[in-house]
Motif scaffolding. Structure first.
Motif, PDB file in Angstrom:
ATOM      1  N   ALA A  59       0.670  -1.105   0.169  1.00  9.91           N
ATOM      2  CA  ALA A  59       0.034  -0.032  -0.172  1.00  9.91           C
ATOM      3  C   ALA A  59       0.830   0.938   0.100  1.00  9.91           C
ATOM      4  CB  ALA A  59      -0.890  -0.065   1.256  1.00  9.91           C
ATOM      5  N   LEU A  60       2.030   1.075   0.758  1.00 12.40           N
ATOM      6  CA  LEU A  60       2.975   2.382   0.684  1.00 12.40           C
ATOM      7  C   LEU A  60       3.554   2.607  -0.495  1.00 12.40           C
ATOM      8  CD1 LEU A  60       4.779   1.826   4.398  1.00 12.40           C
ATOM      9  CD2 LEU A  60       2.630   3.148   3.681  1.00 12.40           C
ATOM     10  N   ARG A  61       3.570   1.663  -1.445  1.00 11.42           N
ATOM     11  CA  ARG A  61       4.496   1.779  -2.765  1.00 11.42           C
ATOM     12  C   ARG A  61       3.409   2.288  -3.388  1.00 11.42           C
ATOM     13  NH1 ARG A  61       6.926  -3.498  -1.593  1.00 11.42           N
ATOM     14  NH2 ARG A  61       5.461  -4.462  -2.737  1.00 11.42           N
ATOM     15  N   ALA A  62       2.016   2.269  -3.396  1.00 13.59           N
ATOM     16  CA  ALA A  62       1.127   2.793  -4.442  1.00 13.59           C
ATOM     17  C   ALA A  62       1.170   4.348  -4.366  1.00 13.59           C
ATOM     18  CB  ALA A  62      -0.371   2.318  -3.918  1.00 13.59           C
ATOM     19  N   GLY A  63       1.682   4.683  -3.297  1.00 10.46           N
ATOM     20  CA  GLY A  63       1.742   6.263  -3.309  1.00 10.46           C
ATOM     21  C   GLY A  63       2.761   6.977  -3.947  1.00 10.46           C
ATOM     22  N   THR A  64       3.020   8.156  -3.864  1.00  9.59           N
ATOM     23  CA  THR A  64       4.027   9.135  -4.406  1.00  9.59           C
ATOM     24  C   THR A  64       5.385   9.284  -3.681  1.00  9.59           C
ATOM     25  OG1 THR A  64       2.965  11.008  -3.921  1.00  9.59           O
ATOM     26  CG2 THR A  64       2.187  10.108  -5.901  1.00  9.59           C
ATOM     27  N   ASP A  65       5.174   8.809  -2.239  1.00  9.13           N
ATOM     28  CA  ASP A  65       6.445   9.286  -1.556  1.00  9.13           C
ATOM     29  C   ASP A  65       6.877   7.899  -1.303  1.00  9.13           C
ATOM     30  OD1 ASP A  65       6.800  11.103   1.676  1.00  9.13           O
ATOM     31  OD2 ASP A  65       8.278  10.342   0.183  1.00  9.13           O
ATOM     32  N   ASP A  66       8.457   7.864  -1.874  1.00 13.83           N
ATOM     33  CA  ASP A  66       9.058   6.758  -1.618  1.00 13.83           C
ATOM     34  C   ASP A  66      10.050   6.789  -0.517  1.00 13.83           C
ATOM     35  OD1 ASP A  66      11.405   7.447  -4.613  1.00 13.83           O
ATOM     36  OD2 ASP A  66      10.946   8.489  -2.722  1.00 13.83           O
ATOM     37  N   THR A  67       9.840   7.797   0.324  1.00 10.70           N
ATOM     38  CA  THR A  67      10.651   7.745   1.553  1.00 10.70           C
ATOM     39  C   THR A  67      10.122   7.159   2.489  1.00 10.70           C
ATOM     40  OG1 THR A  67       9.647   9.930   2.252  1.00 10.70           O
ATOM     41  CG2 THR A  67      11.604  10.069   0.588  1.00 10.70           C
ATOM     42  N   VAL A  68       8.909   6.660   2.530  1.00 16.95           N
ATOM     43  CA  VAL A  68       8.225   6.082   3.753  1.00 16.95           C
ATOM     44  C   VAL A  68       8.411   4.338   3.436  1.00 16.95           C
ATOM     45  CG1 VAL A  68       6.013   5.476   4.810  1.00 16.95           C
ATOM     46  CG2 VAL A  68       6.263   7.583   3.853  1.00 16.95           C
ATOM     47  N   ALA A  69       9.042   3.666   4.621  1.00 15.53           N
ATOM     48  CA  ALA A  69       9.069   2.412   4.606  1.00 15.53           C
ATOM     49  C   ALA A  69       8.901   1.978   5.872  1.00 15.53           C
ATOM     50  CB  ALA A  69      10.518   2.304   3.920  1.00 15.53           C
ATOM     51  N   ILE A  70       8.753   0.545   5.774  1.00 20.49           N
ATOM     52  CA  ILE A  70       8.850  -0.338   7.065  1.00 20.49           C
ATOM     53  C   ILE A  70       9.876  -1.068   6.977  1.00 20.49           C
ATOM     54  CG2 ILE A  70       7.570  -2.080   8.277  1.00 20.49           C
ATOM     55  CD1 ILE A  70       4.870  -0.944   7.422  1.00 20.49           C
ATOM     56  N   VAL A  71      10.824  -1.180   8.032  1.00 17.33           N
ATOM     57  CA  VAL A  71      11.977  -1.752   8.262  1.00 17.33           C
ATOM     58  C   VAL A  71      11.955  -3.054   9.279  1.00 17.33           C
ATOM     59  CG1 VAL A  71      14.509  -1.437   8.851  1.00 17.33           C
ATOM     60  CG2 VAL A  71      13.360   0.163   7.911  1.00 17.33           C
ATOM     61  N   ASN A  72      12.467  -4.132   8.707  1.00 17.74           N
ATOM     62  CA  ASN A  72      12.493  -5.247   9.754  1.00 17.74           C
ATOM     63  C   ASN A  72      13.607  -5.236  10.482  1.00 17.74           C
ATOM     64  OD1 ASN A  72      12.060  -7.743  10.998  1.00 17.74           O
ATOM     65  ND2 ASN A  72      12.571  -8.992   9.213  1.00 17.74           N
ATOM     66  N   VAL A  73      13.567  -5.201  11.934  1.00 13.99           N
ATOM     67  CA  VAL A  73      14.708  -5.402  12.515  1.00 13.99           C
ATOM     68  C   VAL A  73      15.042  -6.860  12.897  1.00 13.99           C
ATOM     69  CG1 VAL A  73      16.178  -4.314  14.338  1.00 13.99           C
ATOM     70  CG2 VAL A  73      14.757  -2.929  13.218  1.00 13.99           C
ATOM     71  N   PRO A  74      15.763  -7.627  12.428  1.00 16.41           N
ATOM     72  CA  PRO A  74      15.949  -8.986  12.739  1.00 16.41           C
ATOM     73  C   PRO A  74      16.034  -9.306  14.311  1.00 16.41           C
ATOM     74  CG  PRO A  74      17.150  -8.654  10.903  1.00 16.41           C
ATOM     75  CD  PRO A  74      16.899  -7.296  11.319  1.00 16.41           C
ATOM     76  N   GLY A  75      15.216 -10.045  15.007  1.00 18.04           N
ATOM     77  CA  GLY A  75      15.232 -10.617  16.121  1.00 18.04           C
ATOM     78  C   GLY A  75      14.527  -9.372  17.139  1.00 18.04           C
TER      79      GLY A  75
END
Length: 900
Positions: A59-75
């Motif tokens: 859903a975030l990639r569908a927008g125009t702002d590519d600076t928004v991201a969800i980062v997985n921090v392992p563990g």
């Protein structure tokens, strides 16, 4: 939800996850924090969370702002990288609730545009917002359902909405069934099932009860029960008269306004009735509203009194008779009107319109129209032709008649995943049914409808092997009302009794999958009575009826004497008819009953007779079934390695397509994996057992076989979770077992659920929830042994004596160890040590690594450090697993203490 101005769709769970990450933007939010927020008090697997995070990223990639991201921090968890501003939201749109275990079916598709009802829809929405019961009252064919669905569509963005159609309901039980189906919630035999009400008790939901008039008292009682028990549920009803329930608010739906005789052309063209007629007539073809025909259209609308259904019927006829003929015909046939009691005048108007429409049809079209009233749900073109056909040579003419009925809007055409389907509107169907009854052809048409149901069930059996289960249920699950109608006719006085018995047999998987055990039991009893009346007991039909009865008896009240009699009758007939499948099924049922009573050698002996020695060309499904049963009974006599080898080979063969009729023998794929997880756990292969079990439970729940699912939970999921030391998981499985058993009135399985739940409570140091374990019937021998392996304190003198008197079986070693612990508590150390040594020797000989580890740990506590190490090290060496499992943790702690 909007992302950079782009509309994106997110489910409620995903939206809740995103909201939590936004609240703590820049921080790492642990997986546990997310689960606690989004799935409180529910066991959730990691892949569930990953699926929702993937949806958010999409859903975030569908927008125009590519600076928004969800980062997985392992563990650790997940972090949202974004600049977040919190703004006040519309109070109504905020916090749309997530209703646990309620996943309403999508609202029915409204193909045509709603005309002239905008203000009324707004009124309904506002009324539902302020009041808990709103009833849309109006005459037949006036558009009550369309207005209600439009209101639900607007409310859908604020709360959960659901539509329950009572058209095919004839009793309070059917109302409850329809409600449970619309909510996709399992159903038992109670008219308003307590579990269904319990699930709605805290739900925030707008529930549409559609078409109440033929069950007005029943609908009123159901509405009052829901309003009293479920304080956050709001009801929207449609009916030709009020429900007359306290607190009810009525919204009266009147005919559309019609043009006046002196109205200008501009006023006429803006009139809702004219707009509706013009749009539908244009869709029918060859019509356009213009200045030249506006006044004639106005006359038609006045003659029809602005009734939407009548307007649509007239519009459909326009290409055939023209506006001039339409206007004159209606004027002569529909007036003058006789206004009588409330609602009757509008009904007379619609009746006259339908009479007029019916007389416009050709004889073949009239016959087809009447016959199609027998369908209870939607139907496809081939079904329409079969039921409406008079004789086979006329099939081409029948097909043309069906198409003409659709063209003239007497048949509603709706899109479906498989093309298009047809249906008759409710009032049209009632009219057509009266025409069928007066034609003298009702019995002939009912036979064709029942024969069509039989063909549908045959097709369902074939598709069972080829389709994904979810798709299969989507296609055939809606057939229940037609199956019921076919059974009513075929097993009735004027019906075809042989056909009725055949339909009873063929529909078994549908009844089981839709959780309609109580009603199916009644059909079974009626089919038995029919066989008796026909003097045809002792044949293939009785075999299948008796098998279905055994499934019901097993779940309703343990495998007792009546169960044994029915299974023995199956075996007797099967031998007489030389039916290998029935013979194997009967021996399976008798073997299972023998094993539950604790006679495992006898159980295995019966299982080994399931295939006649030297038999050739045995069906693969039957082979797999027999091998699965033998693997289980081989495990229960303590031959674990042999059992594991059989099951592993079955699983590796990927034989995951159980035959349609074999549903009565449980789903093969999930049951063989569940049984194998039990063997793996007792062998000490704990990690493998856990992984296989959790995957299998998910698959079994998706397959919609309540009997099979309950067996899996009681025989594998609950005990294995206890053996793994995961008490929360065990309690979750026990609650799932209890809910499913209660929904289906499975008394035996409900008792097992209470036992497992109580044992989980005891292990966690809390008293069991009522009813207490001492209030239950004494468990059957095998069940008692299972409980002891989960909680050793349940071992008593009877269980010990039984274990020592008989041949060693799968749980003997653990029962001996439990008895040793009891003796140790009584300060009889010598006797305790002897029992521990016997248990360790037997478990080692059987390859029961988990029991061996427990016995070694108990024994090591009574020995010197050196001897303890000698006992524990080999016991730990065969265990697959680490300190995650309490038994492993306890043994290693003891070993570490002995090495100091």
């Amino acid at each position: 939800m909007l992302n950079g101005g782009v509309r994106v769709g997110l489910g409620s769970r995903a939206l809740a996850i995103l909201a939590l990450l936004a609240e703590r933007t820049g921080e790492v939010v642990s997986t546990q924090d997310i689960v606690d927020r989004v799935w409180p008090n529910i066991f959730v697997q990691d892949n569930n969370l990953r699926v929702h995070v993937t949806a958010i990223r999409r859903a975030l990639r569908a927008g125009t702002d590519d600076t928004v991201a969800i980062v997985n921090v392992p563990g650790r968890g997940y972090r949202l990288n974004a600049d977040v501003t919190i703004e006040a939201a519309d109070e109504q749109a905020a916090n749309v609730p997530v209703v646990a275990d309620i996943r309403p079916l999508p609202l029915p598709l409204q193909v045509n545009r709603l005309i002239g009802r905008e203000a009324l829809v707004t009124e309904v929405v506002e009324s539902v917002t302020r009041h808990r019961l709103v009833t849309i009252v109006g005459s037949g064919g006036i558009g009550k359902t369309s207005v209600a669905l439009a209101a639900l569509a607007q409310l859908r963005g604020r709360t959960t909405v659901c539509c329950v159609d009572l058209t095919n309901c004839t009793s309070l039980a059917h109302v409850a069934t329809a409600t449970a189906a619309a909510l996709q919630s399992p159903m038992g035999r109670d008219p308003i099932p307590s579990m269904l009400v319990e699930r709605l008790r805290t739900a925030e939901l707008v529930l549409l009860i559609d078409n109440c008039e033929h069950l007005i008292d029943t609908a009123a009682r159901a509405a009052e029960a829901l309003l009293q028990s479920c304080p956050r549920v709001r009801l929207l009803a449609t009916s030709r008269e009020p429900l007359r329930v306290p607190g009810e608010v009525q919204v009266h739906l009147h005919p559309l306004p019609v043009p006046g005789v002196a109205d200008s052309v501009e006023t006429i063209t803006a009139n809702p009735s004219v707009a509706l007629f013009a749009e539908r007539a244009a869709a029918a073809g060859g019509f356009a509203l213009a200045k030249e025909n506006a006044r004639k259209v106005a006359a038609v609308c006045r003659s029809l009194d602005g009734l939407p259904l009548a307007l649509e019927l007239a519009a459909a006829a326009t290409p055939m008779v023209g506006l001039e003929g339409l206007s004159s015909g209606l004027a002569g046939r529909l007036s003058p009107f006789t206004f009588g009691r409330r609602t009757l005048a509008r009904h007379e108007t619609l009746e006259a319109m339908l009479d007029w429409s019916f007389e416009l049809l050709s004889p073949d079209e009239r016959r087809a129209f009447s016959c199609l009233s027998l369908f209870r749900a939607t139907f496809d073109f081939a079904a329409a032709v079969q039921v409406a056909a008079n004789r086979a040579p006329e099939e081409a003419g029948t097909a043309q008649s069906v198409l003409q009925l659709a063209t003239k809007s007497l048949l509603a055409v709706e899109p479906s995943p498989h093309g298009v389907v047809y249906r008759l509107l409710e009032t049209t169907k009632a009219y057509a049914r009266r025409k069928l009854e007066s034609s003298g052809q009702a019995n002939v048409a009912a036979r064709r409808h029942a024969e069509w149901v039989g063909m549908l069930l045959d097709r369902a059996r074939v598709d069972w092997q080829q389709m994904d289960r979810a798709i299969w249920w989507e296609r055939y699950g809606t057939a229940m009302d037609d199956v019921r109608a076919a059974l009513v006719w075929s097993l009735g006085e004027a019906g075809d009794k042989k056909l009725g018995i055949s339909l009873t047999l063929a529909s078994a998987p549908l009844w089981l999958g839709m959780s309609q055990f109580a009603e199916y039991h009644r059909w079974l009893e009626q089919a038995f009575a029919t066989l008796d009346a026909l003097g045809q007991r002792g044949g293939a039909e009785e075999i299948r009826l008796q098998i279905g009865l055994c499934v019901l008896l097993f779940n309703i009240d343990r495998p007792g004497e009546r169960f044994v009699r029915a299974a023995t009758q199956v075996l007797r007939i099967a031998k007489k008819l030389d039916d290998p499948v029935a013979r194997a099924t009967a021996l399976w049922m008798l073997s299972g009953q023998r094993g539950i009573m604790g006679d495992h050698p006898g159980s295995l002996a019966l299982a080994q007779q399931m295939l006649v020695p030297g038999s050739i060309d045995v069906d693969r499904d039957l082979q797999n079934f027999v091998r699965r049963v033998n693997a289980l009974m081989t495990f229960r006599v303590g031959r674990l390695e042999e059992s594991a080898a059989i099951a592993a080979d079955l699983i590796a063969s990927n034989s995951d397509r159980t035959a349609y009729g074999a549903v009565l023998r449980y789903d093969h794929s999930t049951i063989v994996r569940g049984n194998h997880s039990v063997t793996l756990a007792v062998q000490g292969r704990l990690a493998s057992a856990r992984a296989m079990l959790m995957e299998t439970v998910i698959d079994a729940r998706r397959l919609r076989n309540p009997s099979s699912f309950c067996y899996l939970l009681s025989s594998a999921a609950c005990p294995v979770a206890l053996w793994l030391g995961d008490d929360e998981l065990a309690r979750h499985y026990a609650e799932l077992l209890g809910c499913t058993a209660e929904d289906n009135c499975f008394t035996y399985m409900a008792e097992l659920a209470t036992w497992f739940s109580g044992i989980a409570d005891l292990r966690m140091g809390t008293p069991p929830q009522p009813p207490g374990l001492d209030r239950l019937r004494p468990p059957l021998p095998h069940d008692k042994d299972v409980f002891i392996t989960g909680y050793a304190a349940l071992c008593d003198a009877e269980a010990t004596a039984r274990a020592e008197a008989g041949a060693p079986h799968w749980a003997t070693a653990e029962i001996l160890r439990a008895d040793g612990e009891n003796r140790l508590s009584a300060d009889d150390t010598v006797a305790a040590r002897a029992q521990f040594e016997r248990a360790l020797a037997l478990a080692t000989a059987q390859g029961a690594g988990l029991w061996a580890l427990r016995a070694a740990t108990s024994l090591a506590r009574l020995t010197t450090p050196d001897e303890a190490a000698r006992i524990l090290i080999p016991a730990l060496a065969i265990i697959e697993g680490d300190e995650h499992y309490p038994d492993v943790r306890a043994a290693r702690a003891l070993l570490a203490g002995s090495s100091r």
